[in-house]
Design a protein around this motif. Structure first.
Motif, short mmCIF file in Angstrom:
data_model
loop_
_atom_site.label_atom_id
_atom_site.label_comp_id
_atom_site.label_asym_id
_atom_site.label_seq_id
_atom_site.Cartn_x
_atom_site.Cartn_y
_atom_site.Cartn_z
N THR A 94 -0.30 170.00 178.74
CA THR A 94 0.18 168.90 179.55
C THR A 94 1.40 169.34 180.35
N CYS A 95 1.46 168.93 181.62
CA CYS A 95 2.63 169.19 182.45
C CYS A 95 3.44 167.90 182.58
N PRO A 96 4.64 167.82 181.98
CA PRO A 96 5.43 166.59 182.01
C PRO A 96 6.49 166.60 183.12
N LEU A 97 6.15 167.18 184.28
CA LEU A 97 7.19 167.44 185.28
C LEU A 97 7.09 166.57 186.53
N ILE A 135 4.90 160.67 179.24
CA ILE A 135 4.27 161.65 178.35
C ILE A 135 4.73 161.42 176.92
N ALA A 136 6.01 161.11 176.72
CA ALA A 136 6.51 160.85 175.37
C ALA A 136 5.75 159.71 174.72
N GLN A 137 5.52 158.62 175.47
CA GLN A 137 4.79 157.49 174.92
C GLN A 137 3.34 157.88 174.60
N ALA A 138 2.70 158.61 175.52
CA ALA A 138 1.31 159.03 175.29
C ALA A 138 1.21 159.92 174.06
N ALA A 139 2.12 160.87 173.92
CA ALA A 139 2.09 161.78 172.78
C ALA A 139 2.38 161.05 171.48
N LEU A 153 13.34 160.40 172.97
CA LEU A 153 12.51 159.22 172.79
C LEU A 153 11.75 159.25 171.47
N PHE A 154 11.40 160.42 170.99
CA PHE A 154 10.71 160.53 169.70
C PHE A 154 11.58 160.03 168.54
N THR A 155 12.89 159.91 168.74
CA THR A 155 13.75 159.39 167.67
C THR A 155 13.57 157.89 167.48
N THR A 205 6.04 152.47 169.19
CA THR A 205 4.92 153.02 168.41
C THR A 205 5.16 154.50 168.22
N LEU A 206 5.44 154.88 166.98
CA LEU A 206 5.82 156.26 166.67
C LEU A 206 5.08 156.74 165.42
N PRO A 207 4.83 158.04 165.33
CA PRO A 207 4.31 158.60 164.08
C PRO A 207 5.43 158.72 163.05
N ASP A 208 5.07 159.09 161.84
CA ASP A 208 6.08 159.22 160.78
C ASP A 208 7.06 160.34 161.05
#
Length: 318
Positions: free
Chosen positions: A72-75, A83-87, A137-139, A159-162
């Protein structure tokens, strides 16, 4: 020993076909999945380019294998906050089975909104800033960012993974290898080059995993397999930075007219000789790769998976 995965080609296959191939890969004994993230195919002969995040959602329900975008290119085309939300959503669906593979992209996919296409050094700078945003954002915390290339205002992922999603960085040049070692959780590259892997490790990669991939064209008629590989993926043999700067499939078709079937035959394992396929995969293992992903060119996916299940993977596991 390395693990061996299957590389799903979004440029060649429709969403239902990709999901079917993922099931076949799991049944054949592959350990993991890569999936390409493109807006356009490289040429019109390939003929597909579905939205990768929708397909990943389907994969999460269809198989139990790990899945990673490659890459993925997040640029430019998609802001890193999106991209953070999608991932994060993909990882919430797949749990610890999802990794985000990122890279500096190609004009082919990234120019579509009319933005300027930066030179390679600027794209590396943008990638580093993009990963800072994604990791913030993953935090799960509210995030604002005002940098040289991106602005984020009061963004928060609910909505986040563990655990935060691991981010592997694709690299092809020496500078990119060092950047990948410094900012990535792993390295993605497409050549079995031990010196390149060592440069990544010296640049900060240490014991982080290294992932590689290659294309093959299985078939009972080697000459026909070579013709298929040449018709669909001659662009793989283009030199230098052409893959990063050509803007449309038609431009790739024009450039690929310079690529001969002999060049493809010398570079792509074609036919049904197990030793040729095993030799190509083993080159990555010998260069220090942790996982090697293989993609079958063309429509005969079931034949490929039968061949690898019975003739190739058992020998690689010895």
């Amino acid at each position: 020993m390395a693990d061996f995965g299957y590389f799903l080609s979004s440029e060649e296959h429709s969403p239902p076909e990709l999901v079917d191939q993922a099931r076949m890969a799991e049944q054949a004994g592959f350990d993991a999945l890569w999936i390409s993230d493109h807006y356009h195919p490289w040429n019109d002969q390939q003929g597909e380019s579905p939205f990768v995040w929708t397909v990943i959602g389907a994969l999460s329900q269809a198989v139990s294998l790990p899945v990673e975008t490659a890459v993925t290119c997040p640029l430019v085309r998609t802001h890193p906050a999106v991209i953070a939300q999608a991932a994060a959503t993909s990882a919430a669906q797949l749990g610890s089975r999802f990794r985000l593979g990122v890279g500096t992209g190609e004009a082919l996919n990234e120019h579509i909104l009319g933005d300027a296409w930066p030179e390679a050094s600027v794209r590396l700078e943008m990638l580093e800033e993009a990963l800072q945003i994604i990791r913030k954002l993953f935090t799960g915390e509210q995030t604002s960012h005002r940098g040289r290339h991106y602005t984020v205002e009061n963004a928060r992922l609910y909505t986040l993974p563990d655990q935060p999603v691991p981010i592997d960085v694709s690299a092809f040049g020496p500078q990119a290898a060092e950047v990948a070692g410094r900012i990535g959780d792993g390295l993605i590259t497409m050549m079995p080059d031990a010196a390149f892997v060592e440069r990544f490790r010296r640049g900060g990669g240490g014991a982080k995993p290294v992932y590689g991939g290659l294309k093959v064209c299985w078939g009972s008629d080697r000459h026909e397999a070579v013709r298929t590989a040449h018709r669909l993926w001659a662009n793989e043999q283009l030199p230098g930075e052409l893959a990063q700067i050509l803007p449309t499939p038609r431009h790739f078709e024009q450039a690929s007219e310079l690529v001969t079937e002999e060049q493809v035959a010398a570079s792509v394992p074609c036919g049904d000789d197990p030793d040729a396929h095993i030799e190509a995969l083993t080159a990555f293992v010998d260069a220090g790769f942790d996982t090697v992903y293989v993609n079958q060119i063309g429509k005969d996916q079931q034949g490929f998976f039968d061949f690898y299940r019975s003739k190739v993977l058992p020998q690689l596991g010895d």
